[in-house]
Design a protein around this motif. Structure first.
Motif, PDB file in Angstrom:
ATOM      1  N   TYR A  10       0.917  -1.187  -0.033  1.00 35.38           N
ATOM      2  CA  TYR A  10       0.059  -0.019  -0.076  1.00 35.38           C
ATOM      3  C   TYR A  10       1.039   1.431  -0.057  1.00 35.38           C
ATOM      4  O   TYR A  10       0.632   1.952  -0.806  1.00 35.38           O
ATOM      5  CB  TYR A  10      -0.969   0.199   1.183  1.00 35.38           C
ATOM      6  N   GLN A  11       1.931   1.357   0.891  1.00 32.41           N
ATOM      7  CA  GLN A  11       2.661   2.502   0.988  1.00 32.41           C
ATOM      8  C   GLN A  11       3.689   2.403  -0.354  1.00 32.41           C
ATOM      9  O   GLN A  11       4.150   3.614  -0.577  1.00 32.41           O
ATOM     10  CB  GLN A  11       3.489   2.448   2.247  1.00 32.41           C
ATOM     11  N   GLY A  12       3.922   1.398  -0.864  1.00 29.13           N
ATOM     12  CA  GLY A  12       4.858   1.522  -1.851  1.00 29.13           C
ATOM     13  C   GLY A  12       4.118   1.302  -3.285  1.00 29.13           C
ATOM     14  O   GLY A  12       4.707   0.574  -4.178  1.00 29.13           O
ATOM     15  N   ALA A  13       2.932   1.674  -3.433  1.00 29.29           N
ATOM     16  CA  ALA A  13       2.413   1.751  -4.744  1.00 29.29           C
ATOM     17  C   ALA A  13       3.139   2.316  -5.773  1.00 29.29           C
ATOM     18  O   ALA A  13       3.977   3.132  -5.549  1.00 29.29           O
ATOM     19  CB  ALA A  13       0.793   2.493  -4.783  1.00 29.29           C
ATOM     20  N   PRO A  14       3.021   1.968  -7.152  1.00 35.21           N
ATOM     21  CA  PRO A  14       3.749   2.322  -8.068  1.00 35.21           C
ATOM     22  C   PRO A  14       3.670   3.911  -8.297  1.00 35.21           C
ATOM     23  O   PRO A  14       2.474   4.434  -8.112  1.00 35.21           O
ATOM     24  CB  PRO A  14       3.142   1.646  -9.416  1.00 35.21           C
ATOM     25  N   VAL A 155     -16.876   8.903  -7.753  1.00 33.87           N
ATOM     26  CA  VAL A 155     -16.212   7.544  -7.344  1.00 33.87           C
ATOM     27  C   VAL A 155     -14.836   7.452  -8.436  1.00 33.87           C
ATOM     28  O   VAL A 155     -14.951   7.266  -9.498  1.00 33.87           O
ATOM     29  CB  VAL A 155     -17.340   6.238  -7.653  1.00 33.87           C
ATOM     30  N   THR A 156     -13.684   7.110  -7.688  1.00 35.43           N
ATOM     31  CA  THR A 156     -12.435   6.846  -8.107  1.00 35.43           C
ATOM     32  C   THR A 156     -12.575   5.424  -8.807  1.00 35.43           C
ATOM     33  O   THR A 156     -12.916   4.453  -7.979  1.00 35.43           O
ATOM     34  CB  THR A 156     -11.503   6.655  -7.220  1.00 35.43           C
ATOM     35  N   LEU A 157     -12.264   5.393 -10.097  1.00 38.61           N
ATOM     36  CA  LEU A 157     -12.336   4.038 -10.747  1.00 38.61           C
ATOM     37  C   LEU A 157     -10.683   3.799 -11.017  1.00 38.61           C
ATOM     38  O   LEU A 157     -10.297   4.192 -12.053  1.00 38.61           O
ATOM     39  CB  LEU A 157     -12.798   3.869 -12.063  1.00 38.61           C
ATOM     40  N   ALA A 286      -1.969  15.355   2.494  1.00 38.24           N
ATOM     41  CA  ALA A 286      -3.449  16.085   2.590  1.00 38.24           C
ATOM     42  C   ALA A 286      -3.329  17.717   2.624  1.00 38.24           C
ATOM     43  O   ALA A 286      -2.600  18.126   3.150  1.00 38.24           O
ATOM     44  CB  ALA A 286      -4.058  15.515   3.770  1.00 38.24           C
ATOM     45  N   ILE A 287      -4.495  17.991   1.841  1.00 40.84           N
ATOM     46  CA  ILE A 287      -4.520  19.336   2.060  1.00 40.84           C
ATOM     47  C   ILE A 287      -6.124  19.715   2.336  1.00 40.84           C
ATOM     48  O   ILE A 287      -7.012  19.161   1.610  1.00 40.84           O
ATOM     49  CB  ILE A 287      -4.463  20.122   0.463  1.00 40.84           C
ATOM     50  N   VAL A 288      -6.230  20.489   3.358  1.00 39.20           N
ATOM     51  CA  VAL A 288      -7.896  20.939   3.516  1.00 39.20           C
ATOM     52  C   VAL A 288      -7.664  22.617   3.409  1.00 39.20           C
ATOM     53  O   VAL A 288      -6.836  23.132   3.633  1.00 39.20           O
ATOM     54  CB  VAL A 288      -8.474  20.454   5.066  1.00 39.20           C
ATOM     55  N   SER A 425      -6.449  -1.365   8.633  1.00 42.93           N
ATOM     56  CA  SER A 425      -7.771  -0.375   8.571  1.00 42.93           C
ATOM     57  C   SER A 425      -7.188   0.923   7.766  1.00 42.93           C
ATOM     58  O   SER A 425      -6.073   1.386   8.016  1.00 42.93           O
ATOM     59  CB  SER A 425      -8.306  -0.259   9.643  1.00 42.93           C
ATOM     60  N   LEU A 426      -7.832   1.440   6.705  1.00 40.64           N
ATOM     61  CA  LEU A 426      -7.787   2.760   6.153  1.00 40.64           C
ATOM     62  C   LEU A 426      -8.683   3.547   6.523  1.00 40.64           C
ATOM     63  O   LEU A 426      -8.194   4.716   6.637  1.00 40.64           O
ATOM     64  CB  LEU A 426      -7.915   2.286   4.383  1.00 40.64           C
ATOM     65  N   PHE A 427      -9.950   3.331   6.445  1.00 38.77           N
ATOM     66  CA  PHE A 427     -10.797   4.475   6.724  1.00 38.77           C
ATOM     67  C   PHE A 427     -12.054   4.191   7.908  1.00 38.77           C
ATOM     68  O   PHE A 427     -12.406   2.930   8.042  1.00 38.77           O
ATOM     69  CB  PHE A 427     -11.380   4.761   5.591  1.00 38.77           C
TER      70      PHE A 427
HETATM   71 FE1  DHE Z   1      -4.399   7.474  -0.591  1.00 41.67          FE
HETATM   72  C1  DHE Z   1      -6.514   9.973   0.519  1.00 41.67           C
HETATM   73  C2  DHE Z   1      -1.613   9.349  -0.326  1.00 41.67           C
HETATM   74  C3  DHE Z   1      -2.479   4.576  -1.438  1.00 41.67           C
HETATM   75  C4  DHE Z   1      -7.202   5.800  -1.513  1.00 41.67           C
HETATM   76  N1  DHE Z   1      -3.948   9.128  -0.033  1.00 41.67           N
HETATM   77  C5  DHE Z   1      -5.071  10.216   0.380  1.00 41.67           C
HETATM   78  C6  DHE Z   1      -4.258  11.646   0.706  1.00 41.67           C
HETATM   79  C7  DHE Z   1      -2.891  11.192   0.490  1.00 41.67           C
HETATM   80  C8  DHE Z   1      -2.908   9.985  -0.034  1.00 41.67           C
HETATM   81  C9  DHE Z   1      -1.869  12.177   0.717  1.00 41.67           C
HETATM   82  C10 DHE Z   1      -4.931  12.692   1.294  1.00 41.67           C
HETATM   83  C11 DHE Z   1      -5.272  13.544   0.263  1.00 41.67           C
HETATM   84  C12 DHE Z   1      -6.093  14.886   0.849  1.00 41.67           C
HETATM   85  O1  DHE Z   1      -7.071  14.530   1.718  1.00 41.67           O
HETATM   86  O2  DHE Z   1      -5.793  15.945   0.564  1.00 41.67           O
HETATM   87  N2  DHE Z   1      -2.480   7.040  -0.646  1.00 41.67           N
HETATM   88  C13 DHE Z   1      -1.375   7.898  -0.739  1.00 41.67           C
HETATM   89  C14 DHE Z   1      -0.242   7.387  -0.881  1.00 41.67           C
HETATM   90  O3  DHE Z   1       0.983   7.715  -0.712  1.00 41.67           O
HETATM   91  C15 DHE Z   1      -0.286   5.763  -0.851  1.00 41.67           C
HETATM   92  C16 DHE Z   1      -0.041   5.189   0.371  1.00 41.67           C
HETATM   93  C17 DHE Z   1       0.617   5.068  -1.830  1.00 41.67           C
HETATM   94  C18 DHE Z   1       0.858   5.412  -3.234  1.00 41.67           C
HETATM   95  O4  DHE Z   1       1.647   5.330  -3.873  1.00 41.67           O
HETATM   96  O5  DHE Z   1      -0.399   6.228  -3.621  1.00 41.67           O
HETATM   97  C19 DHE Z   1      -1.785   5.894  -1.102  1.00 41.67           C
HETATM   98  N3  DHE Z   1      -4.811   5.505  -1.259  1.00 41.67           N
HETATM   99  C20 DHE Z   1      -3.847   4.501  -1.884  1.00 41.67           C
HETATM  100  C21 DHE Z   1      -4.642   3.436  -2.091  1.00 41.67           C
HETATM  101  O6  DHE Z   1      -4.125   2.435  -2.376  1.00 41.67           O
HETATM  102  C22 DHE Z   1      -6.045   3.549  -1.832  1.00 41.67           C
HETATM  103  C23 DHE Z   1      -6.381   2.721  -0.843  1.00 41.67           C
HETATM  104  C24 DHE Z   1      -6.883   3.231  -3.289  1.00 41.67           C
HETATM  105  C25 DHE Z   1      -6.762   4.086  -4.273  1.00 41.67           C
HETATM  106  O7  DHE Z   1      -7.712   4.727  -4.892  1.00 41.67           O
HETATM  107  O8  DHE Z   1      -5.671   4.377  -4.781  1.00 41.67           O
HETATM  108  C26 DHE Z   1      -6.160   5.151  -1.464  1.00 41.67           C
HETATM  109  N4  DHE Z   1      -6.488   7.721  -0.580  1.00 41.67           N
HETATM  110  C27 DHE Z   1      -7.331   6.873  -0.847  1.00 41.67           C
HETATM  111  C28 DHE Z   1      -8.752   7.605  -0.658  1.00 41.67           C
HETATM  112  C29 DHE Z   1      -8.443   8.744  -0.165  1.00 41.67           C
HETATM  113  C30 DHE Z   1      -6.993   9.003  -0.102  1.00 41.67           C
HETATM  114  C31 DHE Z   1     -10.073   6.905  -0.706  1.00 41.67           C
HETATM  115  C32 DHE Z   1      -9.460   9.763   0.331  1.00 41.67           C
HETATM  116  C33 DHE Z   1     -10.216   9.604   1.633  1.00 41.67           C
HETATM  117  C34 DHE Z   1     -11.167  10.492   2.203  1.00 41.67           C
HETATM  118  O9  DHE Z   1     -12.256   9.976   2.590  1.00 41.67           O
HETATM  119  O10 DHE Z   1     -10.963  11.659   2.153  1.00 41.67           O
END
Ligand code: DHE
Length: 545
Positions: A10-14, A155-157, A286-288, A425-427
């Motif tokens: 998860y943390q190391g996605a492409p 919805v993100t696809l 994240a940015i709010v 857990s993510l959310f």
């Molecule tokens: Fe996310 C939010 C970064 C992997 C689904 N994700 C965020 C935010 C960041 C972030 C910085 C906050 C944005 C904001 O609020 O402005 N995500 C990253 C990564 O760096 C990470 C770990 C790995 C990567 O390389 O991308 C990563 N994220 C994922 C996934 O694998 C998820 C589960 C599926 C996907 O769609 O890629 C995923 N991230 C989400 C979702 C949110 C999110 C659904 C927003 C949640 C919300 O309710 O606001």
């Protein structure tokens, strides 16, 4: 428990960066490599390693891999580490079968060369990429359909690189739009008219929800890799500005809210909060948008700093820099929308920022790798208003008191910890009108947990949770079918879940009646490919969660 492979992946996605654009540097000080080997390693590094070790290898979740370190360790050491992994969290890429011995040998040599750097991306590159498909004056003056845009879900696809606009009332798929690579999140403008979607490739698409069907009216690429986008919400600035944060180059950009024209690009490179050492790649997380000042609140991951970027005068930008902790990731508002709570996931802390007085009020210690999304706000029967986060690293669901006036003794303290189904857990999610707290376990290695959801009764939290078999309800057949990210409709009486399958299997969205906790609808149209995040327009604009 140590981190699961799912968590690490998860943390190391492409990365969204195209390796072909990097500056190749087979330097003479590293072990011999052919051009082809260097190219293979560059690509593989972006796909498998950069997420944790950083593009420039300065280290983030993973250890630094700069050449002063790697040359000293040498090829044999690096090969062993890549093959077998480490207890500190490095995956076993060799014994898992992901890489062959020959590939590992190439990677070990590659790491002893200077990292190939992707190009910078300043205002000229952004301007070149910017396409205003429909000018503001050519857009409809009024809404062109009968749907309630406030109950639309974007919805993100993910793997399709698309966003679906789904009507929350009828469950109709109103539009499917092509957006960026591995598209990530959508945030609406303050009026709810526009939705801004960002891909991992840093491409933003601005969607006009008043059009019939909704269409992309402007597009821009703000870097090579990104995760966050937001719009101005302060009174008088509604729909005026947008901001996006990039992972590469490490920077944020403020844009015109009507057109996406880039106005101001600001680098986030600088010193870390604690050791005060230079970091060349502090990614924007994240940015709010503040409700209390004309400000964007910007999390800078690797330096551990939270920036309050005042957009009142973009040409004379004033930025308040708040020192928090490393590595800042996601977060959201407390119920009063005064305090922003955000995870510093490698410090296992929640940073709390007072957006009125512009200062850090707490850095609360929690358990391993908090991951709140935007969090969940509950009126705890015992402790008053609290904000809730779950975690990647364990099964704790942590409640922080958020009411310094009414319950000062609890403010910013961990007042309650519940046990959920497990780690990964993510959310979490609730709604002011609901009595339910939903907790996903998307990345848990046990399919029974990753394919279901835990739900707590807010009025009877000690009772424990019920488990709803969301993926089973979707009845999709083969595949991992991970259940991810609960999201409420506008009325707060339905909660939506993504059943996230692989690209070649069927996915779905499952809608649950919030009161009865019974299945209400499965949206399993074949166009719903790899759904993940869902953003209800009303709840996202108004920060209802
Ligand atoms: Fe996310 C939010 C970064 C992997 C689904 N994700 C965020 C935010 C960041 C972030 C910085 C906050 C944005 C904001 O609020 O402005 N995500 C990253 C990564 O760096 C990470 C770990 C790995 C990567 O390389 O991308 C990563 N994220 C994922 C996934 O694998 C998820 C589960 C599926 C996907 O769609 O890629 C995923 N991230 C989400 C979702 C949110 C999110 C659904 C927003 C949640 C919300 O309710 O606001």
């Amino acid at each position: 428990p140590t981190s699961s492979i799912e968590e690490l992946k998860y943390q190391g996605a492409p990365s969204g960066i195209d390796p072909a654009v990097t500056k190749k540097m087979v330097d003479s000080q590293g072990p011999a490599m052919t051009e082809e080997e260097f190219e293979f390693a560059t690509k593989t590094y972006f796909e498998r390693c950069a997420g944790c070790h950083g593009v420039l290898r300065k280290g983030a979740t993973g250890k630094p891999l700069t050449t002063d370190i790697t040359r000293e360790k040498g090829s044999e050491y690096l090969k062993t580490l890549i093959t077998y992994g480490s207890p500190a969290g490095m995956p076993n890429w060799g014994t898992s079968g992901d890489f062959t011995n020959e590939e590992i040998d190439i990677l070990a040599r590659f790491l002893q060369h200077e990292p190939p750097a992707p190009p910078e991306w300043g205002l000229p590159e952004m301007q070149d990429s910017w396409v205003l498909h429909v000018k503001p004056e050519d857009r409809p003056k009024t809404k062109q359909h009968d749907y309630d845009v406030e109950n639309f879900f974007a919805v993100t696809l993910r793997d399709a690189g698309q966003v679906a606009i789904i009507d929350g009332d009828s469950k109709d798929i109103v539009a499917i739009l092509d957006t960026g690579y591995a598209v990530h999140i959508t945030r609406p403008s303050a009026s709810g008219r526009y939705a801004f979607t960002i891909g991992r490739d840093a491409k933003i698409d601005m969607i006009d929800l008043y059009m019939n069907p909704p269409k992309i009216v402007s597009t821009i690429k703000i870097g090579l890799e990104a995760r966050s986008v937001e719009t101005s919400k302060y009174k008088g600035f509604e729909d005026k500005l947008a901001i996006a944060g990039a992972y590469w180059p490490p920077q944020y950009v403020i844009m015109d809210g009507d057109t996406l024209e880039p106005k101001k690009v600001v680098s986030t490179r600088g010193m870390t909060v604690d050791t005060q050492e230079y970091h060349p790649e502090p990614r924007v997380a994240a940015i709010v948008a503040s409700h209390n000042h004309p400000e964007f609140i910007v999390n800078v991951k690797e330096t551990g700093k939270i920036l309050l970027v005042n957009y009142n005068d973009v040409d004379n930008l004033s930025v308040t820099t708040i020192g928090a902790a490393r590595f800042l990731h996601d977060g959201g508002w407390d119920s009063s929308k005064r305090y922003f709570l955000t995870a510093a996931n490698n410090s296992d802390r929640i940073a709390v920022v007072d957006s009125v007085d512009r200062k850090l009020v707490a850095l609360t210690e929690v358990t391993k790798i908090p991951h709140p999304g935007r969090g969940a706000n509950i009126n705890d029967p015992k402790y008053g208003p609290v904000w809730v986060t779950s975690a990647l690293g364990n099964d704790n669901i942590t409640f922080l008191g958020t009411d310094p006036e009414g319950h000062p003794e609890n403010a910013w303290k961990v007042v309650r910890t519940l046990k959920g189904q497990g780690g990964g857990s993510l959310f979490v999610k609730t709604h002011p009108k609901s009595k339910n707290l939903w907790v996903d376990t998307t990345l848990n290695p046990d399919p029974a947990k990753s394919q279901s959801i835990a739900v707590f009764d807010i009025n009877n939290l000690d009772k424990g949770y019920d488990v709803l078999p969301i993926a089973e309800w979707a009845d999709l057949g083969e595949g991992p079918k991970r259940v991810v990210q609960p999201e409420y409709n506008k009325a707060g009486d339905e909660v939506w879940f993504s059943v996230w399958n692989t690209m070649d299997e069927k996915s779905a969205i499952v809608v649950v009646d919030d009161k009865t906790r019974k299945l209400k609808k499965v949206i399993n149209d074949e166009r719903i490919v790899t759904p993940t995040g869902k953003f209800n327009i009303y709840n996202t604009v108004n920060d209802v969660y």
